[in-house]
Scaffold this motif. Structure first.
Motif, mmCIF file in Angstrom:
data_model
loop_
_atom_site.group_PDB
_atom_site.id
_atom_site.type_symbol
_atom_site.label_atom_id
_atom_site.label_comp_id
_atom_site.label_asym_id
_atom_site.label_seq_id
_atom_site.Cartn_x
_atom_site.Cartn_y
_atom_site.Cartn_z
ATOM 1 N N LYS A 204 1.353 5.170 13.580
ATOM 2 C CA LYS A 204 0.300 4.331 13.008
ATOM 3 C C LYS A 204 -0.964 4.426 13.860
ATOM 4 N N PRO B 229 -2.977 8.864 8.025
ATOM 5 C CA PRO B 229 -3.540 9.142 6.695
ATOM 6 C C PRO B 229 -2.419 9.174 5.659
ATOM 7 N N THR B 230 -2.738 8.714 4.473
ATOM 8 C CA THR B 230 -1.701 8.629 3.443
ATOM 9 C C THR B 230 -1.098 9.987 3.096
ATOM 10 N N ASP B 231 -1.923 11.050 3.153
ATOM 11 C CA ASP B 231 -1.368 12.366 2.813
ATOM 12 C C ASP B 231 -0.338 12.828 3.832
ATOM 13 N N ALA C 263 0.832 -1.209 0.000
ATOM 14 C CA ALA C 263 0.000 0.000 0.000
ATOM 15 C C ALA C 263 0.867 1.259 0.000
ATOM 16 N N GLY C 264 1.956 1.206 0.754
ATOM 17 C CA GLY C 264 2.851 2.368 0.799
ATOM 18 C C GLY C 264 3.492 2.649 -0.547
ATOM 19 N N LEU D 23 1.899 10.863 5.244
ATOM 20 C CA LEU D 23 3.155 10.217 4.822
ATOM 21 C C LEU D 23 3.714 10.880 3.568
ATOM 22 N N VAL D 24 2.839 11.115 2.594
ATOM 23 C CA VAL D 24 3.296 11.695 1.325
ATOM 24 C C VAL D 24 3.876 13.092 1.555
ATOM 25 N N GLN E 142 2.311 1.820 -3.470
ATOM 26 C CA GLN E 142 1.263 2.332 -4.361
ATOM 27 C C GLN E 142 0.958 3.800 -4.068
ATOM 28 N N THR E 143 0.935 4.159 -2.811
ATOM 29 C CA THR E 143 0.691 5.553 -2.431
ATOM 30 C C THR E 143 1.757 6.471 -3.005
#
Length: 448
Positions: free
Chosen positions: A105, A108-110, A19-20, A112-113, A22-23
């Motif tokens: 943890k 939200p993915t944003d 998932a990471g 991390l990005v 892909q993000t």
């Protein structure tokens, strides 16, 4: 600096790691995933082109141990830690050690990005500043090695500093005696490989029967007379630079064997089946047109394309006559010290003779003439260049252009490109000076 920076993501949970990745890909970020930290540890080096994102708790080497290793290797390498709820205090301590950021943890993915994008921006800036500082610190050094103020040699120096840290192989083109090995040594000296070996191989001087043993090495007993193990030239150059001089003279059968080693960057010693990885920068030098030799099937086209990633063309001395007085004086001083003689002074007539001569042997011939001049074996002033009568003399126009180029270049360098000052010193109208500069291809910017 690398055009694309890479994120190395270390996460032992396969689903989270996928998932990471892909993000990051959806955000336009190049990323590679790893289930353990050990491979990433081995990939870290000073000026690594990317950032590290790692979970704290991992099988084997922990994320904190990876952080500690990264900080020791390159304190400016950003490392982002991913932590569980119970690891917050540990993560705060890690920030003191040198972690760039920590993310708890679940996140939200944003989050991390955004963190990784900031880390990548910082890394890009760090690498760019490092490159600029190396160029500034090396500028004086390379000018003291590769002498001359002509636009042609200034362009050669610029290209060397531009590509010295690139991983790409280099092909140096130039007539005999133009200084191809000196350029190869500059590429090595002004790169990060400077502390490793520089190994030069003259392909035309190596017997075919000795090629494999010399290049690849051999094990004890590999053939009659091989009483002990020998490390080959390629292996000896590991971490450094390998110069293949006179590459055009290498027999076709040997080119095939060399090509695989250059493509795969692995070698096998004679008498062994073990592949040995090598990290080398290949610099090939030639006085011939390898593309034409390839068309004539005298040189392998695949080897030519493998070597010709970056090319540096050295101008012959007759195309940079304004550098002749400076080079000659340099060689005279070297010869005087070597032979323990007084350094003689060149007369105006001798200087003009040097400027007018075509120099078919280029810088190497000029050095020999300087040696004879110091030893006093040149005879009369007209004999200064020895066998000058054995080659076709330059035309009157070529002699005039060479002398004019030298006078204007010397004045431009002395006044740092100040057109008004040069015009006054040469008693030459500005418009005429501009016209001469354009005709002689002497850009004003190169003197400022």
């Amino acid at each position: 600096m690398q055009d694309t920076l890479t994120v190395l993501l270390v996460e032992d949970d396969n689903a989270v790691r996928a998932a990471g990745i892909q993000t990051f890909q959806l955000a336009g970020i190049e990323a590679k995933g790893f289930g353990v930290a050990e491979p990433v540890r081995d990939m870290i080096h000073p000026d690594f082109p990317g950032v590290i994102v790692t979970d704290v708790r991992l099988p084997g080497m922990s994320g904190l141990a990876l952080l500690d290793h990264a900080v020791r290797v390159d304190p400016k390498l950003p490392v982002v830690l991913i932590t569980g709820h119970g690891d917050i205090a540990m993560a705060v301590d890690a920030m003191r050690v040198g972690a760039y950021d920590f993310i708890e943890k679940p996140f939200p993915t944003d989050r991390l990005v955004n963190s990784v994008q900031r880390a990548l921006e910082r890394r890009a800036l760090t690498l760019e500043v490092g490159t600029l500082r190396r160029k500034l610190s090396d500028r004086e050094g390379i000018e003291s090695i590769l002498l001359g103020q002509s636009p042609a040699i200034q362009e050669v120096r610029r290209v060397i500093l531009q590509v010295a840290d690139a991983a790409a192989d280099v092909l140096i083109l130039g007539e005999t005696g133009t200084g191809k090995e000196l350029v190869a040594r500059c590429l090595h000296q002004f790169s990060r490989r400077r502390d490793a070996n520089f190994v030069a191989i003259n392909c035309g001087a190596m017997p075919e029967t000795m090629f494999e043993s010399e290049i690849f090495g051999h094990e004890s007993g590999a053939f009659t007379g091989a009483s002990r193990q020998r490390i080959g030239r390629l292996e000896h150059a590991d971490g450094g630079t390998l110069l293949l001089d006179e590459i055009e003279s290498m027999p076709l059968a040997l080119q095939v064997k060399l090509l695989r080693a250059l493509q795969e960057r692995v070698i096998e010693r004679l008498g062994s089946n073990r592949e040995i990885p090598i990290d080398i920068r290949i610099v090939a030098a030639t006085k011939e047109d390898l593309s034409e030799l390839s068309r004539q099937r005298c040189f392998r086209s695949d080897l030519y394309y493998r070597l010709n990633v970056i090319s540096v063309t050295l101008p012959p001395l007759r195309e940079r006559r304004e550098d002749v007085p400076l080079l000659f004086e340099h060689f005279v001083l070297q010869a005087a010290a070597r032979y323990r003689r007084e350094a003689p002074v060149l007369s105006g007539a001798q200087r003009q003779q040097l400027m007018a001569y075509a120099w078919p042997g280029n810088v190497r011939e000029l050095r020999n003439v300087a040696d004879r001049f110091v030893l006093g074996v040149h005879g009369s002033p007209l004999d200064l260049v020895g066998d000058a009568g054995s080659v076709e003399p330059p035309s009157f126009a070529e002699q005039v252009d060479g002398f004019e180029r030298a006078v204007i270049s010397e004045a431009m360098a002395r006044h740092q490109g100040n057109i008004g000052a040069v015009s006054d010193s040469l008693k030459l109208p500005r418009k005429t000076l501009y016209d001469r500069l354009k005709r002689l291809n002497l850009p004003i910017e190169t003197f400022r």
